[in-house]
Design a protein around this motif. Structure first.
Motif, short mmCIF file in Angstrom:
data_model
loop_
_atom_site.label_atom_id
_atom_site.label_comp_id
_atom_site.label_asym_id
_atom_site.label_seq_id
_atom_site.Cartn_x
_atom_site.Cartn_y
_atom_site.Cartn_z
N GLY A 10 0.81 -1.22 0.00
CA GLY A 10 0.00 0.00 0.00
C GLY A 10 0.84 1.27 0.00
O GLY A 10 1.81 1.38 0.75
N ASP A 158 2.48 -4.02 6.48
CA ASP A 158 1.18 -3.97 5.82
C ASP A 158 0.54 -2.60 6.06
O ASP A 158 0.12 -2.29 7.17
CB ASP A 158 0.25 -5.07 6.34
CG ASP A 158 -1.13 -5.00 5.69
OD1 ASP A 158 -1.28 -4.27 4.69
OD2 ASP A 158 -2.05 -5.67 6.18
N SER A 160 -2.02 -1.45 4.00
CA SER A 160 -3.03 -1.55 2.93
C SER A 160 -4.36 -0.88 3.27
O SER A 160 -5.34 -1.05 2.54
CB SER A 160 -3.25 -3.01 2.55
OG SER A 160 -3.66 -3.75 3.68
#
Ligand code: FAD
Length: 414
Positions: A10, A158, A160
């Motif tokens: 992301g 992460d 995202s």
């Protein structure tokens, strides 16, 4: 197979801050981003505290030339009542301003600046599977043509956002304790913005504090306007291409006709059920940051600041880990981020119970109290010297009760 030190999922604020920080430390960093940028994202009003994170990641300078609307405070309204906070008048020593941004432009520039540092930023690459282990992390992703690829990393961050890749794949999501709410919003032309009108975000509370409407003015003369409320209310406002939302924005009397004849820049969009948590924020080979961790509620515009705060701290901890130092992810990462989230949790609860409004719309608000609350609204929720941070879970209901009693006594006496 491609091998990197750190793979970031992301390219929103959390991902770009994390990737930039690690690149600055000399790591080989790759970002995989599902969308093609620029892309729309909600979350347009920043908090001053995030300027610290953007600065530390070496990204703030890249944003400055975009001339976003300067945000120097925030105003809350309910009917005739009004309370304006100015960040120059706050308890914690820190940034006194920030920006109101169109996220398409803001996030795109963050991604460009991150790439300029040497991070390999790949758009239209959707992470579809992840295997984590003690030595290496294996990530499968799909490109724009639907071709599948594999990449190996020593560590994964992460970031995202609403995609919540690892919470989904590793079953880490936890329901929120908040009532499921939603929002419907668009951007409008704002011809009736007068020179004297505040260019800062303002929020009107209505429906007995159950619903509210935001206006976030941008530097190009347009304004983001959104309504937040219970799921059913938002579904009703959003149906038929947002017909009732448009009607509400044009006619809501507390907006005094500001948007009565405004053009909507795009068809209203709705987002529902965004409040969600996680059972843990880190595990073998990975850490979560930004909205992949916990998202509470948009009322105090804290989302991007938590994204940059957790992006930065997750990168610092990853650096330590990759240096071979022991990292206590629970204590040094999760507990720190959770502490800040928990402060906002108390304020979000206080908003919907009406305690926050009782305090800020009180007949007399003590200036010291206002300054301390102002620092929370500026995002300085880790400053334990601020009583409105330290005693966040009890201070709002207690103070609201005292104010109500005092005002009742005054009324009875008059
Ligand atoms: P994001 O900005 O969502 O970025 C995550 C990126 O990951 C996205 O670009 C996405 O495409 C990508 N991605 C997702 N899945 C994958 C995948 N499988 N593979 C690769 N990439 C993937 N916050 C504020 O600070 N101010 C506000 O005024 C504000 N208003 C809000 C209003 C509403 C109604 C809501 C719901 C939220 C609001 N927020 C606000 C919160 C804000 O939207 C988020 O907190 C913020 O965008 C989180 O940033 P992030 O970097 O974690 O994630």
């Amino acid at each position: 197979m491609q091998t990197v030190d750190v793979l970031v999922i992301g390219a929103g604020p959390a991902g770009t801050v994390a990737a930039s920080y690690l690149k600055n430390q000399g790591y080989d960093v790759t970002i995989l981003e599902k969308e093609k940028f620029p892309r729309f994202q909600i979350g347009e009003s920043l908090l001053p505290c995030c300027m610290e994170h953007l600065t530390e990641a070496g990204l703030r300078e890249a944003i400055e030339p975009l001339n976003f609307q300067k945000k120097t405070g925030a105003a809350f309204m309910r009917g005739e009542k009004r309370c304006e906070f100015l960040f120059e008048d706050q308890f914690t020593k820190g940034w006194t301003w920030t920006w109101q941004v169109k996220r398409a432009d803001f996030d795109n520039r963050l991604a460009e600046a991150t790439r300029a540092k040497g991070v390999d930023v790949n758009f239209e690459c959707e992470v579809i599977a992840v295997q984590c282990g003690p030595e290496k992390q294996v990530v499968d992703y799909k490109d724009a043509e639907g071709n599948q690829h594999r990449i190996e990393a020593k560590f994964i961050i992460d970031s995202s956002g609403y995609g919540r890749v690892l919470p989904r794949l590793f079953d880490l999501s936890k329901p929120s304790s908040f009532t499921p709410r939603g929002a419907v919003f668009s951007h409008l032309e704002d011809k009736n913005r007068t020179e004297t009108a505040s260019n800062n975000i303002f929020v009107h509370s209505f429906d007995n504090n159950k619903s509210w409407i935001w206006a976030i003015p941008f530097s190009d003369g347009s304004t983001s306007v959104g309504i937040v409320g219970d799921r059913e209310k938002i579904e009703g406002l959003a149906e038929n291409d947002g017909e009732k939302y448009k009607e509400f924005v044009r006619n809501f009397e507390d907006l005094n006709g500001r948007f009565a004849d405004s053009q909507f820049k795009f068809e209203p969009r709705a987002i529902l059920g965004y409040s969600i948590g996680v059972t843990k924020m880190a595990g073998e080979g990975f850490v979560l940051s930004g909205n992949s961790t916990e998202f509470l509620d948009p009322i105090f515009s804290s989302g991007v600041t938590f994204a940059t705060a957790s992006g930065l701290l997750s990168a610092k901890m990853t650096h330590k880990h990759l240096q071979g130092e022991a990292v206590d992810w629970k204590k040094d990462y999760e507990d720190v981020i959770q502490k800040g989230i928990d402060v906002f949790r108390s304020y979000v609860s206080g908003w919907y119970t009406g305690d926050f409004q009782t305090i800020v719309f009180a007949k007399h608000i003590d200036e010291d109290i206002k300054r301390q609350i102002c620092s929370v609204l500026a995002g300085y929720v880790w400053d334990q010297t601020n009583p409105f941070v330290k005693k966040h879970d009890t201070i709002l209901p207690t103070l609201a009760k005292v104010i109500k009693m005092k005002e009742k006594a005054e009324e009875a006496g008059s």
